[in-house]
Design a protein around this motif. Structure first.
Motif, PDB file in Angstrom:
ATOM      1  N   GLY A  61      13.375   7.288  50.016  1.00 37.62           N
ATOM      2  CA  GLY A  61      14.412   7.222  50.843  1.00 37.62           C
ATOM      3  C   GLY A  61      15.610   6.261  50.149  1.00 37.62           C
ATOM      4  O   GLY A  61      15.761   6.582  49.137  1.00 37.62           O
ATOM      5  N   SER A  62      16.573   5.617  50.970  1.00 38.18           N
ATOM      6  CA  SER A  62      17.682   5.181  50.423  1.00 38.18           C
ATOM      7  C   SER A  62      17.631   4.195  49.302  1.00 38.18           C
ATOM      8  O   SER A  62      18.346   3.931  48.375  1.00 38.18           O
ATOM      9  N   SER A  72      19.472  -2.828  52.916  1.00 39.31           N
ATOM     10  CA  SER A  72      18.587  -1.765  53.269  1.00 39.31           C
ATOM     11  C   SER A  72      17.213  -2.181  53.493  1.00 39.31           C
ATOM     12  O   SER A  72      16.594  -2.824  52.353  1.00 39.31           O
ATOM     13  N   ASP A  75      11.690   2.029  51.699  1.00 38.73           N
ATOM     14  CA  ASP A  75      10.636   2.990  52.207  1.00 38.73           C
ATOM     15  C   ASP A  75       9.692   3.112  50.997  1.00 38.73           C
ATOM     16  O   ASP A  75      10.099   3.521  49.827  1.00 38.73           O
ATOM     17  N   ALA A 137       8.660  13.758  50.925  1.00 36.20           N
ATOM     18  CA  ALA A 137       9.875  12.828  51.117  1.00 36.20           C
ATOM     19  C   ALA A 137      10.189  12.229  49.608  1.00 36.20           C
ATOM     20  O   ALA A 137      11.335  11.835  49.281  1.00 36.20           O
ATOM     21  N   THR A 141      13.761  12.747  47.644  1.00 31.44           N
ATOM     22  CA  THR A 141      14.495  11.433  47.347  1.00 31.44           C
ATOM     23  C   THR A 141      15.075  11.819  45.951  1.00 31.44           C
ATOM     24  O   THR A 141      15.928  11.729  45.593  1.00 31.44           O
ATOM     25  N   LYS A 162      28.005   7.332  55.941  1.00 30.10           N
ATOM     26  CA  LYS A 162      26.784   6.592  56.538  1.00 30.10           C
ATOM     27  C   LYS A 162      27.365   5.419  57.306  1.00 30.10           C
ATOM     28  O   LYS A 162      26.727   4.888  58.185  1.00 30.10           O
ATOM     29  N   LYS A 166      26.983   4.502  60.932  1.00 32.86           N
ATOM     30  CA  LYS A 166      26.397   3.448  61.820  1.00 32.86           C
ATOM     31  C   LYS A 166      27.374   2.801  62.465  1.00 32.86           C
ATOM     32  O   LYS A 166      26.985   2.162  63.633  1.00 32.86           O
ATOM     33  N   ASN A 171      24.087   7.375  64.130  1.00 35.68           N
ATOM     34  CA  ASN A 171      23.050   7.468  63.196  1.00 35.68           C
ATOM     35  C   ASN A 171      21.744   7.025  63.573  1.00 35.68           C
ATOM     36  O   ASN A 171      20.958   6.120  63.171  1.00 35.68           O
ATOM     37  N   TYR A 181      19.538  10.973  56.096  1.00 33.34           N
ATOM     38  CA  TYR A 181      18.994  11.919  55.122  1.00 33.34           C
ATOM     39  C   TYR A 181      19.772  13.091  55.551  1.00 33.34           C
ATOM     40  O   TYR A 181      20.566  13.765  54.510  1.00 33.34           O
ATOM     41  N   GLU A 293      11.355  21.949  53.052  1.00 31.74           N
ATOM     42  CA  GLU A 293      10.527  22.406  54.272  1.00 31.74           C
ATOM     43  C   GLU A 293      11.623  23.032  55.022  1.00 31.74           C
ATOM     44  O   GLU A 293      12.086  22.631  55.959  1.00 31.74           O
ATOM     45  N   HIS A 296      11.964  23.478  58.769  1.00 32.49           N
ATOM     46  CA  HIS A 296      12.383  22.368  59.241  1.00 32.49           C
ATOM     47  C   HIS A 296      13.935  22.172  59.580  1.00 32.49           C
ATOM     48  O   HIS A 296      14.525  22.015  58.411  1.00 32.49           O
ATOM     49  N   LEU A 298      16.846  19.725  60.285  1.00 30.12           N
ATOM     50  CA  LEU A 298      17.252  18.425  60.624  1.00 30.12           C
ATOM     51  C   LEU A 298      17.958  17.979  61.685  1.00 30.12           C
ATOM     52  O   LEU A 298      18.128  16.720  62.221  1.00 30.12           O
TER      53      LEU A 298
HETATM   54  P1  ATP Z   1      18.911   4.384  55.431  1.00 35.23           P
HETATM   55  O1  ATP Z   1      19.678   3.745  54.456  1.00 35.23           O
HETATM   56  O2  ATP Z   1      19.678   4.652  56.568  1.00 35.23           O
HETATM   57  O3  ATP Z   1      17.670   3.756  55.424  1.00 35.23           O
HETATM   58  P2  ATP Z   1      17.489   6.710  54.081  1.00 35.23           P
HETATM   59  O4  ATP Z   1      18.024   7.657  53.069  1.00 35.23           O
HETATM   60  O5  ATP Z   1      16.141   5.707  53.823  1.00 35.23           O
HETATM   61  O6  ATP Z   1      18.657   5.905  54.892  1.00 35.23           O
HETATM   62  P3  ATP Z   1      16.084   7.724  56.434  1.00 35.23           P
HETATM   63  O7  ATP Z   1      16.688   8.642  57.343  1.00 35.23           O
HETATM   64  O8  ATP Z   1      15.675   6.358  56.734  1.00 35.23           O
HETATM   65  O9  ATP Z   1      17.133   7.882  55.290  1.00 35.23           O
HETATM   66  O10 ATP Z   1      14.771   8.607  55.647  1.00 35.23           O
HETATM   67  C1  ATP Z   1      14.044   7.990  54.576  1.00 35.23           C
HETATM   68  C2  ATP Z   1      13.692   9.128  53.806  1.00 35.23           C
HETATM   69  O11 ATP Z   1      12.510   9.862  54.347  1.00 35.23           O
HETATM   70  C3  ATP Z   1      14.796  10.015  53.524  1.00 35.23           C
HETATM   71  O12 ATP Z   1      15.508   9.901  52.300  1.00 35.23           O
HETATM   72  C4  ATP Z   1      13.785  11.291  53.145  1.00 35.23           C
HETATM   73  O13 ATP Z   1      13.395  11.534  51.969  1.00 35.23           O
HETATM   74  C5  ATP Z   1      12.781  11.124  54.000  1.00 35.23           C
HETATM   75  N1  ATP Z   1      13.154  11.881  55.539  1.00 35.23           N
HETATM   76  C6  ATP Z   1      13.836  11.086  56.405  1.00 35.23           C
HETATM   77  N2  ATP Z   1      13.812  12.117  57.700  1.00 35.23           N
HETATM   78  C7  ATP Z   1      13.192  13.091  57.188  1.00 35.23           C
HETATM   79  C8  ATP Z   1      13.143  14.561  57.773  1.00 35.23           C
HETATM   80  N3  ATP Z   1      13.379  14.801  59.210  1.00 35.23           N
HETATM   81  N4  ATP Z   1      12.296  15.436  57.065  1.00 35.23           N
HETATM   82  C9  ATP Z   1      11.875  15.388  55.926  1.00 35.23           C
HETATM   83  N5  ATP Z   1      12.122  14.160  55.277  1.00 35.23           N
HETATM   84  C10 ATP Z   1      12.663  12.961  55.933  1.00 35.23           C
END
Ligand code: ATP
Ligand code: MG
Length: 335
Positions: A61-62, A72, A75, A137, A141, A162, A166, A171, A181, A293, A296, A298
């Motif tokens: 994730g981010s 943030s 994850d 994920a 990433t 982003k 927000k 978002n 994402y 995927e 899938h 989004l």
């Molecule tokens: P934020 O800064 O808003 O937390 P983030 O990049 O962590 O942003 P999230 O949407 O919280 O984004 O998602 C975390 C991670 O989970 C993404 O970077 C991605 O790797 C994975 N992810 C999120 N949603 C999906 C999805 N629908 N399908 C597959 N992977 C996803």
């Protein structure tokens, strides 16, 4: 919406990069925050390995894809092979293990679509979500991070988008709008489409990195440092790209027929994916193919109401970028 508005020339657009870059800079997490994240990960690793010596923790994730703004949550993915335990049992046990240390608000969310343990570390002040074996994920990433290293404008654009999403309340996947994402994939797609292109299509190039995760082959070119300055022939400023991004999603994207696809570096037809009608809860009103995927979408969280909200927000933003002498104030106005 039969009209396509002309993207009129705005001569002062490049001057607007100064305030946009200032916003970008203000959102970058300071080094000490990155150190604190590492510190928390090390603590979690120590606790988890006492119980499961073979387990591994990965950041995703981010906090790891380079699109994370300051403050943030992080994850974390626990990679573990426990044949005789299902995910919710692992989640319960993990919560137990972490409960005993001085972490706060440890909660096991076993019924969520992606079961997680949530917690807060009082020492660093960082909140964290831990999921189990969500290795796709971790790989997506890496893909996003590799894209970010190709051209600095991707990270700048994604931070600004982003921040806009927000501020404007679009978002929030549980309200039918898009995940961070999804927005980052929209930015990558947009920069792949510029003429000349600012980003290549890493999955369309020679494979230098390849893993199979959950029966999905993930292969792409990851030696991005060898690409030189890929986007150097395109001189578009960040303000121009912010404007172009909103214009693209307001007036150029074909919502009825097209799927955006970072995997192919292009758009593909909804018909080819069989995403032309509602199936269950997936309405496919805005289609964003996951790079790995591929079945899938989004955009599947978006419904009849929220698609309208989203498109009106894109139009609002495009119009502000077009006409407002000082767009930053209005663009990020809380909704
Ligand atoms: P934020 O800064 O808003 O937390 P983030 O990049 O962590 O942003 P999230 O949407 O919280 O984004 O998602 C975390 C991670 O989970 C993404 O970077 C991605 O790797 C994975 N992810 C999120 N949603 C999906 C999805 N629908 N399908 C597959 N992977 C996803
Ligand atoms: Mg996150």
């Amino acid at each position: 919406r039969s009209y396509k508005r002309q993207m009129m020339c705005r001569r002062d657009i490049d001057n607007l990069s100064v305030p946009f870059l200032a916003i970008y800079e203000s959102l970058i997490p300071p080094q000490e925050e990155k150190l604190k994240q590492k510190q928390l990960l090390a603590l979690l690793e120590k606790l988890v390995c006492k119980e499961w010596p073979m387990a591994r923790l990965y950041l995703y994730g981010s906090c790891a894809n380079s699109f994370g703004v300051s403050k943030s949550d992080i994850d974390v993915c626990l990679a573990i092979q426990e044949a005789d335990m299902d995910k919710s049992k692992i989640i319960m046990k993990l919560a137990d293990i972490l409960q005993s240390d001085n972490l706060q608000n440890v909660q096991a969310l076993t019924r969520a679509r992606v079961p997680i343990v949530k917690l807060m570390d009082p020492v660093t002040g960082i909140s964290c979500d831990i999921c189990i074996n969500n290795l796709l994920a971790v790989v997506n990433t890496k893909l996003l991070r590799d894209y970010a290293h190709i051209d600095a404008r991707l990270r700048q654009l994604a931070f600004i988008i982003k921040h806009w999403a927000k501020s404007r309340g679009v978002n929030e996947t549980y309200h039918g709008t898009l995940s961070s994402y999804a927005y980052v994939l929209m930015c990558i797609h947009f920069l792949q489409q510029r003429q000349p292109a600012i980003l290549p299509c890493l999955q369309g190039m020679k494979t230098t990195y390849s893993v199979t995760v959950d029966n999905v082959d993930c292969a792409f070119f990851d030696q991005v440092e060898k690409l030189g300055e890929f986007g150097r022939h395109n001189k578009e400023s960040i303000a121009h790209l912010v404007w172009g991004f909103f214009y693209y999603w307001a007036y150029c994207h074909d919502y009825a027929n097209s799927v955006i696809s970072v995997r192919t570096g292009s758009t593909i037809s909804k018909r080819d994916k069989d995403w032309t009608r509602r199936v269950g809860n997936d309405r496919h009103l805005i289609c964003i193919e996951d790079p790995f995927e591929t079945s899938h979408d989004l955009g599947r969280v978006v419904d009849k109401h929220s698609i309208k909200v989203l498109r009106e927000e894109f139009e609002r933003a495009a119009d502000i970028m077009q006409f407002d002498p000082n767009p930053c104030n209005k663009l990020f106005e809380p909704y």
